[in-house]
Design a protein around this motif. Structure first.
Motif, PDB file in Angstrom:
ATOM      1  N   GLN A   1     -10.806  -2.895  16.798  1.00 34.93           N
ATOM      2  CA  GLN A   1     -10.648  -3.991  15.849  1.00 34.93           C
ATOM      3  C   GLN A   1     -10.209  -3.472  14.484  1.00 34.93           C
ATOM      4  O   GLN A   1      -9.341  -4.064  13.835  1.00 34.93           O
ATOM      5  CB  GLN A   1     -11.951  -4.782  15.742  1.00 34.93           C
ATOM      6  N   ALA A   2     -10.775  -2.364  14.044  1.00 37.85           N
ATOM      7  CA  ALA A   2     -10.391  -1.771  12.763  1.00 37.85           C
ATOM      8  C   ALA A   2      -8.945  -1.277  12.818  1.00 37.85           C
ATOM      9  O   ALA A   2      -8.178  -1.443  11.855  1.00 37.85           O
ATOM     10  CB  ALA A   2     -11.339  -0.630  12.401  1.00 37.85           C
ATOM     11  N   PHE A   3      -8.552  -0.669  13.943  1.00 32.50           N
ATOM     12  CA  PHE A   3      -7.177  -0.194  14.115  1.00 32.50           C
ATOM     13  C   PHE A   3      -6.199  -1.359  13.986  1.00 32.50           C
ATOM     14  O   PHE A   3      -5.225  -1.298  13.235  1.00 32.50           O
ATOM     15  CB  PHE A   3      -7.028   0.490  15.482  1.00 32.50           C
ATOM     16  N   TYR A   4      -6.461  -2.434  14.730  1.00 30.93           N
ATOM     17  CA  TYR A   4      -5.546  -3.573  14.706  1.00 30.93           C
ATOM     18  C   TYR A   4      -5.505  -4.224  13.325  1.00 30.93           C
ATOM     19  O   TYR A   4      -4.433  -4.593  12.837  1.00 30.93           O
ATOM     20  CB  TYR A   4      -5.905  -4.582  15.790  1.00 30.93           C
ATOM     21  N   ALA A   5      -6.646  -4.355  12.674  1.00 32.49           N
ATOM     22  CA  ALA A   5      -6.666  -4.932  11.322  1.00 32.49           C
ATOM     23  C   ALA A   5      -5.817  -4.097  10.372  1.00 32.49           C
ATOM     24  O   ALA A   5      -5.065  -4.640   9.554  1.00 32.49           O
ATOM     25  CB  ALA A   5      -8.101  -5.054  10.816  1.00 32.49           C
ATOM     26  N   ALA A   6      -5.909  -2.778  10.478  1.00 23.47           N
ATOM     27  CA  ALA A   6      -5.127  -1.894   9.620  1.00 23.47           C
ATOM     28  C   ALA A   6      -3.626  -2.015   9.881  1.00 23.47           C
ATOM     29  O   ALA A   6      -2.816  -1.680   9.011  1.00 23.47           O
ATOM     30  CB  ALA A   6      -5.577  -0.440   9.820  1.00 23.47           C
ATOM     31  N   HIS A   7      -3.262  -2.519  11.061  1.00 19.67           N
ATOM     32  CA  HIS A   7      -1.853  -2.679  11.412  1.00 19.67           C
ATOM     33  C   HIS A   7      -1.385  -4.130  11.288  1.00 19.67           C
ATOM     34  O   HIS A   7      -0.328  -4.494  11.815  1.00 19.67           O
ATOM     35  CB  HIS A   7      -1.601  -2.139  12.817  1.00 19.67           C
ATOM     36  N   GLY A   8      -2.184  -4.966  10.604  1.00 22.12           N
ATOM     37  CA  GLY A   8      -1.745  -6.305  10.272  1.00 22.12           C
ATOM     38  C   GLY A   8      -2.142  -7.421  11.208  1.00 22.12           C
ATOM     39  O   GLY A   8      -1.769  -8.575  11.002  1.00 22.12           O
ATOM     40  N   TRP A   9      -2.896  -7.106  12.260  1.00 20.16           N
ATOM     41  CA  TRP A   9      -3.343  -8.136  13.193  1.00 20.16           C
ATOM     42  C   TRP A   9      -4.454  -8.944  12.554  1.00 20.16           C
ATOM     43  O   TRP A   9      -5.330  -8.397  11.886  1.00 20.16           O
ATOM     44  CB  TRP A   9      -3.844  -7.498  14.489  1.00 20.16           C
ATOM     45  N   ARG A  10      -4.441 -10.263  12.804  1.00 22.93           N
ATOM     46  CA  ARG A  10      -5.456 -11.155  12.248  1.00 22.93           C
ATOM     47  C   ARG A  10      -5.981 -12.070  13.343  1.00 22.93           C
ATOM     48  O   ARG A  10      -5.269 -12.397  14.284  1.00 22.93           O
ATOM     49  CB  ARG A  10      -4.854 -12.027  11.127  1.00 22.93           C
ATOM     50  N   GLY A  11      -7.217 -12.503  13.183  1.00 25.04           N
ATOM     51  CA  GLY A  11      -7.799 -13.411  14.158  1.00 25.04           C
ATOM     52  C   GLY A  11      -9.099 -13.974  13.646  1.00 25.04           C
ATOM     53  O   GLY A  11      -9.584 -13.576  12.582  1.00 25.04           O
TER      54      GLY A  11
END
Length: 156
Positions: free
Chosen positions: A128-138
């Motif tokens: 989740q931290a990886f994806y957030a750092a790459h701009g993913w939101r949810g």
């Protein structure tokens, strides 16, 4: 090096997949999911029309994998689903996940995608931290074991 996976990669991908999942599923694969079954699934994914499986190879060793495709219900749309992105835990913190993610986003843009979706396991805080750092939101709330995340892909 990032390259397209071939069927001969399936055993190594399945083994990597199992090692990665063991970090957030304490019991490994869910009941009935054997390594042999995952080899078959990965082979089918590699051979599936309009699907992409990318692998990262370093020093001759397969150390990362990503798989994505358009949703079955909208095979000609501009949304893509990232089904798997795994780095071998023995190779974490070496930029492999970012390298794979970048290759995915580049392919999505070439393919004319405008949005990417994924489901991430709620207990997998690292992902989740990886994806957030790459701009993913949810959403921060929801039910079940997974969170759906979205990434907008503006056209260049």
């Amino acid at each position: 090096m990032i390259r397209t996976a071939v069927p001969a990669d399936a055993p190594a991908i399945a083994a990597l997949h199992q090692r990665a999942r063991a970090t957030y599923y304490p019991d490994g694969f869910p009941d009935g999911d054997t390594p042999e079954l995952w080899q078959e699934r990965w082979t089918r994914s590699i051979l599936r029309p309009r699907a992409h499986v990318l692998v990262c190879v370093r020093d001759g060793e397969l150390v990362g994998v990503a798989s994505f495709r358009r949703p079955d219900e909208d095979p000609h749309g501009t949304t893509v689903v990232l089904f798997q992105l795994h780095t071998d835990p023995a190779h974490w913190r070496r930029g492999i996940g970012t390298e794979l993610h970048t290759a995915c986003v580049e392919q999505w843009r070439v393919d004319g995608m405008t949005e990417a979706l994924l489901d991430v396991h709620r207990d997998n805080e690292r992902a989740q931290a990886f994806y957030a750092a790459h701009g993913w939101r949810g959403p921060s709330t929801g039910s079940g074991h997974h969170r759906e995340l979205r990434l907008g892909l503006p056209r260049e």
